[in-house]
Scaffold this active site. Structure first.
Site, mmCIF file in Angstrom:
data_model
loop_
_atom_site.group_PDB
_atom_site.id
_atom_site.type_symbol
_atom_site.label_atom_id
_atom_site.label_comp_id
_atom_site.label_asym_id
_atom_site.label_seq_id
_atom_site.Cartn_x
_atom_site.Cartn_y
_atom_site.Cartn_z
ATOM 1 N N ASN A 1 41.189 21.651 40.907
ATOM 2 C CA ASN A 1 41.044 22.663 41.954
ATOM 3 C C ASN A 1 42.178 23.664 41.899
ATOM 4 O OD1 ASN A 1 43.013 22.529 44.519
ATOM 5 N ND2 ASN A 1 42.912 20.516 43.563
ATOM 6 N N CYS B 1 51.968 20.096 44.669
ATOM 7 C CA CYS B 1 50.868 21.006 44.351
ATOM 8 C C CYS B 1 51.236 21.852 43.134
ATOM 9 C CB CYS B 1 50.617 21.878 45.576
ATOM 10 S SG CYS B 1 48.950 22.481 45.618
ATOM 11 N N ASN C 1 50.420 13.518 42.984
ATOM 12 C CA ASN C 1 49.692 14.744 43.284
ATOM 13 C C ASN C 1 48.898 15.084 42.024
ATOM 14 O OD1 ASN C 1 48.931 17.446 44.146
ATOM 15 N ND2 ASN C 1 50.585 17.278 45.645
ATOM 16 N N THR C 2 48.225 16.202 42.018
ATOM 17 C CA THR C 2 47.322 16.515 40.912
ATOM 18 C C THR C 2 48.078 16.917 39.656
ATOM 19 O OG1 THR C 2 47.128 18.742 41.761
ATOM 20 C CG2 THR C 2 45.421 17.174 42.410
ATOM 21 N N CYS D 1 23.930 -4.254 19.104
ATOM 22 C CA CYS D 1 24.039 -2.797 18.955
ATOM 23 C C CYS D 1 24.917 -2.433 17.766
ATOM 24 C CB CYS D 1 24.586 -2.157 20.229
ATOM 25 S SG CYS D 1 26.302 -2.559 20.579
ATOM 26 N N CYS E 1 41.276 -10.477 11.871
ATOM 27 C CA CYS E 1 41.367 -9.986 13.254
ATOM 28 C C CYS E 1 42.820 -9.954 13.726
ATOM 29 C CB CYS E 1 40.533 -10.883 14.177
ATOM 30 S SG CYS E 1 40.617 -10.387 15.918
ATOM 31 N N CYS F 1 36.988 -3.945 19.902
ATOM 32 C CA CYS F 1 35.602 -4.430 19.993
ATOM 33 C C CYS F 1 35.230 -4.746 21.435
ATOM 34 C CB CYS F 1 35.389 -5.640 19.087
ATOM 35 S SG CYS F 1 36.501 -7.020 19.374
ATOM 36 N N CYS G 1 32.211 -2.607 23.367
ATOM 37 C CA CYS G 1 30.988 -3.399 23.587
ATOM 38 C C CYS G 1 30.334 -2.977 24.905
ATOM 39 C CB CYS G 1 31.324 -4.891 23.634
ATOM 40 S SG CYS G 1 29.872 -5.920 23.995
#
Lengths: 441, 435
Positions: free
Chosen positions: B77, B139, B204-205, B350, B380, B386, B390
């Site tokens: 914003n 701000c 804050n942003t 998948c 691994c 993974c 997943c």
């Protein structure tokens, strides 16, 4: 117009025009852009995707869906059409529930696949409505190829050959191109003259001429074609229908379901298509379902589909069976027709129950019928053909027949299911082989 | 009996869910609706000095990014502080506080960085009966160009100075709201602490350009063909906010300084995570702006049900319990060895774990012709990619290799004792090597 469903005999206009229009609109309405976005978001972009493996034309489904989800439906369409030039029709008529959508891993996770068919339609419809033909023809090679049959296999083959710069002449026996896309598919699966629009769109590649009213044995011979062209592709489909028994006179009054479906598709006014109050359909494949469902949608009061084996053996998918049931078609399985009689102008058809090996049980039942449609399979017609494998033209994996210089694909050729998408794949693959062959000759 | 009751700096609220200083808290109408919906507290949108109020742009002031199904993930914003008259705001604050004595009502403030300006507004706020003030040093757009907001928050000395002025001239709690647009959040937090702040609130942003309009080649939101950077918030910023909250909670200088956490709180779970990292309350804005005030009902019931399930009676029972577990990397136990395990019953095939590992990681997943995916323990490294890619939660998990077992990747026996980088032989600075 009053409801005429109770009217005896065979009559047109059983339902009002408005009802008929509703009944025969798109079975699956197209997705709008927002719906497409939501549907596309569900794709997991699987590796080595099972949906693609399940597609006879090997469309890269995760890629085209990702292209839709990033706002590029035209790129998605090109991904589809590169593999399957009739991707628009296949999106409408493919039994996706037994192909890509059956393989979708979302079935495992949620019991509900990504709407691949509808997404494919969204992409291809966007392309056809908004963009020029996406493929360019290569420089002319001077080679000429004859394609016999303007159905899915023939059109697919012709397009791929034309793209490579060969000149193609398609010979088509009917007065319209499209084959089963035009004459053999239920009206509610391809509304708005889509089959013809797709043919016209496909021909925009250039280099293809179509001669209607010509078929093998009627003005064309295989030898003549071999002489006049550098290669021949046969895609003549299955022009005949199986008979209910050796004695056709015993079944006088039975109509071929394919003729009924074709008549319906060609009709410009559904209220002029006559349908019986009591209709019986014999068969268990897509054609039987299409005939039964459409009879019901035209206003038949009772439609009974009778199949000789069990429900599980029906060639029509479970989705198609459920569709028929939902429209009010009564499905009777494990019964074969044994006799037909006529009483006071009405037919009475008698069936006998039988097991899956077609052994009759001796128990019989009789159905009254104003119309009986037979849909027990189609058969190859012509005697001027290369060697057969059983009841179809023998071909190898590339579509080559046992006659040099002649390829074949689609329903007339051995191998593969008799599906539009399979025909497209076979036409495309034969074109690739013809092109490779022509390049070396 | 589970209670969400919150006592933050002596300010009581029925639950820890406060609305952050932002558009939802700009006026009496909104704040009353918020309290009726169940919000425990409100930080009134930032007031400025007496005189003509600021003006906002009259074109679009928000931009966004979205996830699947256009779920809003990040909002940006370019709105400024309140553009309504100071006295109108003050009167409304007074009325609302009088009607809702059980709710927290904090007033956010931002005036020029001089003592006179601050000391002029504080008595006016004091007079409203509000429970405390929040100094808007965060701000990042518009007001920062005028030397306020994050322009102050980026200079620890200013933070300390202004905080001190406020503590001198205002009797109730002073919360300092911090900007994340700095390199190390601990410095402004320490400055607030040094100035006597009762608490900090953050974040804050974040400075951001949320998207570029490719037709006009302009940042969005676009005002007459151009745009300005804006403040970024929403679910996307939560990880950044949680890190900053944790850094303050575990810093020796600021440990124990109350924190009101802000940044992407969208569900009860987000709130629980912030509280576990040490926050005393959470402030919410984007979730309310996306879904309306009713979302607080999910937050209240969710947090309360979860606490009951866990046997926590008050927020204090779990507050800060994760903060003590945030450590430096060098302290992590290198003898903790895990391997990915794929639950074949849950696997939907998948292949995303496979291709992620194969293309971008350690080639530690095997794919069979019939799409069975299995982890190669000898490859691994337990990276967790993974697990993260997943689509099925819980399908791939990390299983510990118990001490005494062999790690097939290294061929070494897994050691039982803690062993981290500080003592690792490969570390040239290791304390062992130094001995």
């Amino acid at each position: 117009m009053t409801d005429q469903r109770l009217k005896e005999g065979v009559a047109a206009g059983r339902l009002s025009r408005d009802t008929l229009q509703d009944n025969f609109c798109d079975l699956h309405p197209p997705l709008d852009p927002h719906q497409a976005q939501v549907a596309a978001d569900r794709c997991f972009f699987c590796h080595d995707a099972p949906c693609t493996t399940a597609c006879p034309t090997d469309i890269d489904i995760p890629l085209f869906i990702r292209q839709i989800s990033t706002g590029m439906p035209h790129a998605a369409a090109k991904t589809i059409l590169t593999q399957n030039i009739l991707g628009g029709m296949c999106a409408r008529v493919c039994p996706t529930e037994t192909l890509c959508e059956e393989a979708c891993v979302r079935n495992e996770s949620e019991g509900d696949p990504v709407q691949i068919g509808l997404l494919q339609r969204y992409a291809t419809d966007s392309m056809m409505a908004e963009r020029p033909h996406p493929f360019e023809r290569a420089a002319a090679t001077g080679k000429r190829v004859a394609v016999v049959g303007a159905g899915p296999a023939g059109l697919s083959c012709a397009h791929r050959l034309a793209m490579y710069g060969h000149d193609v002449v398609i010979f088509e026996g009917r007065n319209k191109s499209g084959g089963l896309n035009e004459f053999g598919i239920a009206t509610y699966k391809s509304v708005g003259g889509f089959a013809q629009r797709e043919v016209d769109w496909l021909l925009q590649i250039g280099g293809i001429s179509v001669e209607h009213g010509k078929r093998l044995g009627e003005g064309l011979s295989l030898d003549g074609l071999k002489q006049d062209f550098d290669a021949v592709f046969l895609a003549i489909g299955l022009g005949g229908v199986n008979a209910l028994s050796a004695d056709p006179s015993a079944w006088d009054g039975v109509t071929n379901a394919v003729d009924f479906i074709g008549e319906l598709r060609q009709s410009t006014d559904l209220s002029s298509v006559a349908i019986g109050r009591d209709v019986v359909v014999i068969g268990g494949g897509m054609t039987a379902i299409d005939a039964a469902v459409q009879a019901k949608l035209l206003g038949a009061l009772n439609v009974t589909l009778v199949y000789r084996r069990s429900k599980a053996r029906m060639a029509a998918s479970e989705f198609e069976q459920d569709l028929a049931a939902s429209k009010g078609v009564v499905l009777i399985t494990s019964a074969s027709p044994v006799s037909l009689s006529k009483e006071a102008g009405r037919m009475q058809i008698t069936f006998e129950y039988s097991d899956d090996d077609l052994q009759p049980t001796g128990e019989r039942f009789t159905l009254p019928a104003d119309q009986i449609f037979s849909a027990i399979g189609q058969t190859l017609v012509s005697n001027d053909l290369p060697a057969l494998d059983g009841r179809k033209i023998a071909v190898d994996a590339t579509g080559r027949t046992q006659t040099a210089g002649v390829w074949a694909g689609g329903d007339c050729a051995s191998g593969g299911d008799d599906l539009t998408v399979t025909a497209v794949a076979e036409g495309r693959d034969a074109a690739e082989d013809i092109h490779a062959q022509l390049a070396t000759s | 009996m589970t209670s969400l009751e919150t006592n933050f700096l002596g300010i009581k609220s029925p639950n820890p869910f406060w609305l952050a200083s932002a558009p939802p808290t700009d006026k009496e109408y909104n704040v009353r609706r918020a309290f009726e919906a169940g919000w425990g507290g409100v930080v009134w949108k930032t007031l400025g000095s007496e005189g003509p109020p600021v003006v906002n742009v009259n074109g679009p002031r928000y931009g966004a990014i979205w996830g699947a199904d256009r779920r809003l993930l990040g909002l940006n914003n370019i709105e400024l502080i309140t553009d309504r008259d100071l006295y109108v705001n003050l009167e409304e604050i007074k009325r609302v506080k009088a009607d809702y004595p059980d709710r927290a009502l904090i007033v956010s403030l931002m005036v020029p960085c001089d003592e006179a300006s601050w000391k002029a507004i504080l008595p006016l706020v004091e007079e409203t009966g509000a429970d405390g003030i929040e100094l808007n040093f965060g701000c990042p757009h518009g007001m920062a160009e005028r030397g306020m907001g994050s322009a102050v928050g980026q200079v620890p000395e200013y933070i300390e100075m202004v905080t001190r002025w406020c503590k001198e001239a205002y009797s109730k709690p002073v919360i300092v709201k911090l900007t994340p647009n700095i390199t190390d959040i601990r410095h402004p937090a320490r400055a607030a602490h040094a100035g006597g702040a009762d608490a900090v609130s953050l974040i804050n942003t974040i400075n951001s350009i949320v998207s570029v309009d490719l037709d006009n080649f302009a940042p969005m939101p676009t005002i007459d063909g151009v745009g300005s950077h804006g403040g970024y918030c929403g679910p996307a910023v939560k990880p950044i906010a949680m890190h900053m909250v944790a850094e303050i909670a575990r810093d020796a200088e600021t440990a124990g300084l109350p924190i009101s956490a802000i940044g992407g709180v969208t569900t009860w779970r987000d709130a629980a995570e912030f509280i576990a990292l040490g926050a005393g309350t959470v402030q919410v804005c984007t979730a309310a702006m996306t879904y309306g005030f009713k979302v607080v009902q999910e937050m209240i019931t969710g947090l309360s049900d979860w606490m009951e399930d866990q046997g926590y009676e008050t927020l204090a029972d779990f507050q800060g319990r994760a903060a003590v577990k945030v450590r430096d990397w060098k302290d992590l136990n290198l003898n903790f060895v895990t391997k990915a395990v794929i639950d074949q019953d849950q696997c939907i095939k998948c292949g995303r774990c496979y291709i992620a590992c194969e293309d971008t990681s350690h080639q530690a997943i095997d794919m069979s012709e019939d799409r069975i995916f299995t982890v190669k323990d000898d490859e691994c490294v337990a990276c967790n990619l993974c697990v993260n890619v997943c689509p099925v939660e819980g399908c791939i998990t990390m299983k510990r290799i118990e001490p005494g077992q062999i790690d097939e990747r290294t061929g070494q026996v897994v050691q039982a004792e803690h062993g981290d980088w500080t003592t690792h032989p490969n570390n040239p600075m290791s304390s062992q090597a130094a001995e």
